[in-house]
Design an enzyme around this catalytic site. Structure first.
Site, PDB file in Angstrom:
ATOM      1  N   ALA A  56      34.279  38.294  44.785  1.00 30.89           N
ATOM      2  CA  ALA A  56      35.272  38.937  45.646  1.00 30.89           C
ATOM      3  C   ALA A  56      36.476  39.365  44.815  1.00 30.89           C
ATOM      4  O   ALA A  56      36.755  38.806  43.756  1.00 30.89           O
ATOM      5  CB  ALA A  56      35.716  37.965  46.735  1.00 30.89           C
ATOM      6  N   CYS A  57      37.197  40.367  45.304  1.00 37.04           N
ATOM      7  CA  CYS A  57      38.417  40.829  44.645  1.00 37.04           C
ATOM      8  C   CYS A  57      39.427  39.702  44.615  1.00 37.04           C
ATOM      9  O   CYS A  57      39.527  38.960  45.586  1.00 37.04           O
ATOM     10  CB  CYS A  57      39.010  42.011  45.415  1.00 37.04           C
ATOM     11  SG  CYS A  57      38.701  43.591  44.649  1.00 37.04           S
ATOM     12  N   PRO A  58      40.158  39.536  43.570  1.00 35.00           N
ATOM     13  CA  PRO A  58      40.191  40.316  42.336  1.00 35.00           C
ATOM     14  C   PRO A  58      39.326  39.730  41.227  1.00 35.00           C
ATOM     15  O   PRO A  58      39.585  39.958  40.054  1.00 35.00           O
ATOM     16  CB  PRO A  58      41.659  40.278  41.944  1.00 35.00           C
ATOM     17  CG  PRO A  58      42.081  38.884  42.336  1.00 35.00           C
ATOM     18  CD  PRO A  58      41.295  38.589  43.609  1.00 35.00           C
ATOM     19  N   ASN A 106      31.801  45.310  44.029  1.00 30.33           N
ATOM     20  CA  ASN A 106      32.963  45.263  44.900  1.00 30.33           C
ATOM     21  C   ASN A 106      33.694  46.596  44.825  1.00 30.33           C
ATOM     22  O   ASN A 106      34.188  46.982  43.757  1.00 30.33           O
ATOM     23  CB  ASN A 106      33.881  44.112  44.472  1.00 30.33           C
ATOM     24  CG  ASN A 106      34.985  43.869  45.449  1.00 30.33           C
ATOM     25  OD1 ASN A 106      35.712  44.794  45.798  1.00 30.33           O
ATOM     26  ND2 ASN A 106      35.124  42.640  45.901  1.00 30.33           N
ATOM     27  N   ASP A 109      41.118  48.715  41.274  1.00 27.80           N
ATOM     28  CA  ASP A 109      41.673  47.643  40.438  1.00 27.80           C
ATOM     29  C   ASP A 109      41.554  47.957  38.948  1.00 27.80           C
ATOM     30  O   ASP A 109      42.528  47.837  38.203  1.00 27.80           O
ATOM     31  CB  ASP A 109      40.960  46.312  40.711  1.00 27.80           C
ATOM     32  CG  ASP A 109      41.330  45.704  42.047  1.00 27.80           C
ATOM     33  OD1 ASP A 109      42.257  46.209  42.713  1.00 27.80           O
ATOM     34  OD2 ASP A 109      40.674  44.712  42.433  1.00 27.80           O
TER      35      ASP A 109
END
Length: 80
Positions: free
Chosen positions: A18-20, A45, A51
């Site tokens: 998952a981010c980040p 993602n 990002d």
């Protein structure tokens, strides 16, 4: 993934994170890399699209290519 004629020095497989997470994994690998190394970040993602590009804009590293295939992304980052 499509064929991109860039030979990475190292690969970070952050698919499923998952981010980040993918960006943090990339940054960690870049910190231990040498100038001129090319790191391939694999991510599924969608947030990595912004990002990674925003991060390289803020650093001296260079985003050489982005490979999008379905829900998978490959980011080729050259370490400065």
């Amino acid at each position: 993934m499509t064929d991109i004629d860039i030979e990475p020095t190292d690969t970070v497989d952050a698919r499923g994170a998952a981010c980040p997470g993918p960006l943090m994994d990339l940054i960690g690998r870049v910190r231990s890399a040498s100038p001129g190394d090319v790191i391939l970040l694999l991510s599924d993602n969608e947030g990595s699209l912004t990002d990674v590009s925003e991060w390289v804009d803020e650093t001296d590293n260079e985003l050489l290519a982005v490979d999008e295939t379905g829900d998978d992304y490959g980011f080729y980052v050259e370490v400065s």
